[in-house]
Design a protein around this motif. Sequence first.
Motif, PDB file in Angstrom:
ATOM      1  N   LEU A  62      54.478 -66.073 -30.474  1.00  0.00           N
ATOM      2  CA  LEU A  62      54.413 -65.732 -31.826  1.00  0.00           C
ATOM      3  C   LEU A  62      54.336 -64.428 -31.960  1.00  0.00           C
ATOM      4  N   ILE A  63      53.599 -63.673 -31.156  1.00  0.00           N
ATOM      5  CA  ILE A  63      53.573 -62.334 -31.221  1.00  0.00           C
ATOM      6  C   ILE A  63      54.809 -61.587 -30.873  1.00  0.00           C
ATOM      7  N   ALA A  64      55.611 -62.028 -29.895  1.00  0.00           N
ATOM      8  CA  ALA A  64      56.938 -61.683 -29.557  1.00  0.00           C
ATOM      9  C   ALA A  64      57.766 -61.755 -30.980  1.00  0.00           C
ATOM     10  N   ALA A  65      57.908 -62.918 -31.355  1.00  0.00           N
ATOM     11  CA  ALA A  65      58.621 -63.201 -32.465  1.00  0.00           C
ATOM     12  C   ALA A  65      58.281 -62.227 -33.915  1.00  0.00           C
ATOM     13  N   LEU A  66      57.027 -62.088 -34.047  1.00  0.00           N
ATOM     14  CA  LEU A  66      56.551 -61.133 -35.321  1.00  0.00           C
ATOM     15  C   LEU A  66      57.053 -59.661 -34.781  1.00  0.00           C
ATOM     16  N   LEU A  67      56.927 -59.332 -33.709  1.00  0.00           N
ATOM     17  CA  LEU A  67      57.440 -57.958 -33.261  1.00  0.00           C
ATOM     18  C   LEU A  67      58.977 -57.674 -33.497  1.00  0.00           C
ATOM     19  N   VAL A  68      59.922 -58.989 -33.080  1.00  0.00           N
ATOM     20  CA  VAL A  68      61.459 -58.784 -33.006  1.00  0.00           C
ATOM     21  C   VAL A  68      61.467 -58.785 -34.590  1.00  0.00           C
ATOM     22  N   ARG A  69      60.899 -59.381 -35.487  1.00  0.00           N
ATOM     23  CA  ARG A  69      61.099 -59.593 -36.751  1.00  0.00           C
ATOM     24  C   ARG A  69      60.960 -58.264 -37.582  1.00  0.00           C
ATOM     25  N   LYS A  70      59.886 -57.668 -36.970  1.00  0.00           N
ATOM     26  CA  LYS A  70      59.554 -56.073 -37.594  1.00  0.00           C
ATOM     27  C   LYS A  70      60.627 -55.270 -37.361  1.00  0.00           C
ATOM     28  N   LEU A  71      60.744 -55.130 -35.922  1.00  0.00           N
ATOM     29  CA  LEU A  71      61.840 -54.284 -35.284  1.00  0.00           C
ATOM     30  C   LEU A  71      63.164 -54.354 -36.106  1.00  0.00           C
ATOM     31  N   VAL A  72      63.701 -55.718 -36.565  1.00  0.00           N
ATOM     32  CA  VAL A  72      64.877 -56.005 -37.118  1.00  0.00           C
ATOM     33  C   VAL A  72      65.000 -55.444 -38.487  1.00  0.00           C
ATOM     34  N   ARG A  73      63.866 -55.548 -39.140  1.00  0.00           N
ATOM     35  CA  ARG A  73      63.763 -54.984 -40.759  1.00  0.00           C
ATOM     36  C   ARG A  73      64.115 -53.445 -40.592  1.00  0.00           C
TER      37      ARG A  73
END
Length: 73
Positions: A62-73
């Motif tokens: 979950l943390i990894a997915a949130l970090l990836v999502r934040k970086l993609v934005r």
Amino acid sequence: MARNPDAIEREIERSRTALAGTIDQLAVKANPQRLADNAKTSVQAKLEEPKVKFPLIGAGALIAALLVRKLVR
């Protein structure tokens, strides 16, 4: 009743020997490296339990997915 001085000395020597053994046992039990190794082994065993392991994996994902999502934005 007066006690024999030799008997008193033998009793004192037995007490010293017993005390020395007790102190040696305490020194082994209180060894910082041994305590650290025991703690490490205990934590590793706890992390291998499925009821702890899988929620940690899920939280990490979950943390990894949130970090990836934040970086993609």
